[in-house]
Design an enzyme around this catalytic site. Structure first.
Site, mmCIF file in Angstrom:
data_model
loop_
_atom_site.group_PDB
_atom_site.id
_atom_site.type_symbol
_atom_site.label_atom_id
_atom_site.label_comp_id
_atom_site.label_asym_id
_atom_site.label_seq_id
_atom_site.Cartn_x
_atom_site.Cartn_y
_atom_site.Cartn_z
ATOM 1 N N GLN A 38 0.815 -1.210 0.000
ATOM 2 C CA GLN A 38 0.000 0.000 0.000
ATOM 3 C C GLN A 38 0.850 1.262 0.000
ATOM 4 O O GLN A 38 0.533 2.245 -0.669
ATOM 5 C CB GLN A 38 -0.947 0.006 1.208
ATOM 6 C CG GLN A 38 -2.109 -0.949 1.114
ATOM 7 C CD GLN A 38 -3.132 -0.556 0.062
ATOM 8 O OE1 GLN A 38 -3.300 0.607 -0.277
ATOM 9 N NE2 GLN A 38 -3.830 -1.554 -0.467
ATOM 10 N N GLN A 96 2.328 -1.381 14.069
ATOM 11 C CA GLN A 96 1.855 0.005 14.109
ATOM 12 C C GLN A 96 1.921 0.634 15.499
ATOM 13 O O GLN A 96 2.355 1.788 15.624
ATOM 14 C CB GLN A 96 0.427 0.095 13.570
ATOM 15 C CG GLN A 96 0.349 0.189 12.073
ATOM 16 C CD GLN A 96 -1.066 0.392 11.572
ATOM 17 O OE1 GLN A 96 -1.979 0.719 12.325
ATOM 18 N NE2 GLN A 96 -1.270 0.179 10.282
ATOM 19 N N HIS A 117 -6.521 0.820 7.621
ATOM 20 C CA HIS A 117 -7.277 -0.224 8.315
ATOM 21 C C HIS A 117 -7.356 0.194 9.771
ATOM 22 O O HIS A 117 -6.365 0.656 10.337
ATOM 23 C CB HIS A 117 -6.586 -1.576 8.170
ATOM 24 C CG HIS A 117 -7.281 -2.718 8.863
ATOM 25 N ND1 HIS A 117 -8.647 -2.903 8.807
ATOM 26 C CD2 HIS A 117 -6.804 -3.738 9.616
ATOM 27 C CE1 HIS A 117 -8.968 -3.977 9.495
ATOM 28 N NE2 HIS A 117 -7.870 -4.508 9.996
ATOM 29 N N GLU A 204 -12.781 -11.775 6.149
ATOM 30 C CA GLU A 204 -11.548 -12.549 5.988
ATOM 31 C C GLU A 204 -11.662 -13.927 6.624
ATOM 32 O O GLU A 204 -11.254 -14.934 6.043
ATOM 33 C CB GLU A 204 -10.378 -11.798 6.624
ATOM 34 C CG GLU A 204 -9.972 -10.528 5.905
ATOM 35 C CD GLU A 204 -9.010 -9.682 6.712
ATOM 36 O OE1 GLU A 204 -8.472 -8.720 6.139
ATOM 37 O OE2 GLU A 204 -8.808 -9.959 7.912
ATOM 38 N N GLU A 236 -11.408 -29.285 -10.122
ATOM 39 C CA GLU A 236 -12.823 -29.039 -9.849
ATOM 40 C C GLU A 236 -13.069 -28.230 -8.580
ATOM 41 O O GLU A 236 -14.069 -27.514 -8.493
ATOM 42 C CB GLU A 236 -13.581 -30.372 -9.774
ATOM 43 C CG GLU A 236 -13.592 -31.144 -11.077
ATOM 44 C CD GLU A 236 -14.161 -30.344 -12.241
ATOM 45 O OE1 GLU A 236 -15.087 -29.533 -12.011
ATOM 46 O OE2 GLU A 236 -13.689 -30.526 -13.376
ATOM 47 N N SER A 261 -23.894 -23.522 -16.857
ATOM 48 C CA SER A 261 -24.899 -24.389 -17.480
ATOM 49 C C SER A 261 -26.112 -24.556 -16.572
ATOM 50 O O SER A 261 -26.037 -24.350 -15.357
ATOM 51 C CB SER A 261 -24.292 -25.762 -17.771
ATOM 52 O OG SER A 261 -24.057 -26.468 -16.556
#
Length: 351
Positions: A38, A96, A117, A204, A236, A261
């Protein structure tokens, strides 16, 4: 405004183009602490929007030469903070609080402490002085996307929030910051620190990182245990997941059903809720409660203080799962799809 959406489209405030006033940041200095995923995007986008930017890094940071090569001023976090009017913390959540403690003396009344954040603010790991603004500007995408979108003339949707408004101009400044990193080109959504943190952690844990990986692993194990080849189980239960998620990302769940489908749609509609049933919903509510009451935050903080023993053990177990060994050679078959431009792996971690 520069977008066709109106506020009637949303349940919260969303801002575009001219809704932001660049004058609230134009004559200010922004210190970006950290130059990782960031940090590099914010700093470079701000700089190219005409904002005075200084990057704050440790003297031994490996990102220091890169930031200078990118044309940015670089100094230590304490010096950068003392120079700045706005200090954006883009180092990892876990460090932080220590970084804030190291630079706090450089803050002055009327300054802004900003985050991408809100974890440490919401859970009281960082408590800013009462005479500074505390805000958030959080792009909803990894840094290399934030940078790529900006360079290409677009932007990444961005959240803004105000936790503490000492100046009376905190929201306007946060919106101007979001504009300078490209956010108003896509849309800036107003939220709160509480809402951003709690929804982010829940998403998350229950869906994006925890829920999906557990679902993939259980599906893979079910097929392999039933005698099917691990390669087919991988295709798959993991490989094709991207195709489905891309369809949902582009046009919602309804758009995904339209694109697959009739057989897949009927099978999914009739069997999906037998797998992810009300019991899963009850488990999700428990996880959300742990986020809301701070139990997860306390657990994660204590885990880091103890040297991450559980984290390390669980990470090793996950890396040792058969699906990882099966998937590695299969992913090589799809290398022709990969673009090396703006590869996330080439972007350093937050510094």
């Amino acid at each position: 405004m520069t977008d066709t959406h109106t506020t009637d489209d949303f349940t919260t405030n969303v801002y575009y183009g001219d809704d932001a006033d660049a004058s609230y940041i134009q004559d200010k200095t922004v210190a970006v602490l950290g130059y990782g995923s960031q940090g590099h995007a914010h700093a470079r986008n701000l700089h190219e929007s005409g904002v005075d930017v200084v990057v704050g890094l440790r003297e031994d940071s490996t990102s220091w030469p890169q930031a200078e090569e990118d044309g940015l001023r670089v100094t230590t976090p304490d010096v950068a903070t003392a120079e700045a009017d706005i200090v954006m913390f883009l180092v990892p959540d876990t460090i932080q609080p220590a970084v804030f403690e190291a630079v706090e003396d450089g803050l002055e009344a009327g300054n802004t402490v900003m985050f991408a954040h809100g974890f440490n603010v919401h859970y009281n790991q960082i408590q800013a002085p009462e005479d500074v603004d505390v805000t958030m500007a959080a792009p909803k995408g990894p840094g290399h996307i934030v940078r790529r979108d900006y360079v290409n003339g677009g932007g990444t949707p961005t959240l803004i929030a105000v936790y503490q408004d000492a100046t009376g101009e905190a929201k306007e400044e946060a919106l101007a910051y979001a504009q300078a990193i490209g956010g108003t080109r896509a849309g800036v959504v107003e939220t709160t620190f509480k809402e951003e943190v709690e929804t982010d952690l829940f998403g998350e844990q229950a869906v994006l990182c925890g829920g999906v990986t557990a679902l993939v692993q259980h599906g893979f194990e079910t097929l392999v245990d039933a005698g099917y080849s691990p390669e087919m189980a991988y295709f798959e239960c993991l490989n094709e997941l991207k195709l489905i998620v891309d369809l949902m990302y582009e046009d919602g769940i309804g758009g995904m059903w339209y694109s697959v489908s009739d057989t897949a749609e009927y099978g999914g509609l009739t069997r999906g809720h037998r797998i992810v049933d009300e019991g899963v919903r009850e488990n999700m509510e428990e996880v959300l409660e742990e986020v809301q009451n701070g139990e997860f935050a306390r657990e994660w903080i204590n885990e880091n203080q103890a040297g991450r023993p559980s984290y390390t053990q669980l990470k090793r177990q996950d890396e040792a799962h058969e699906i990882e060994a099966v998937g590695e050679p299969l992913r090589d078959l799809f290398e022709w799809e990969e673009s090396t431009e703006n590869d996330p792996a080439e972007v350093p971690a937050d510094d």
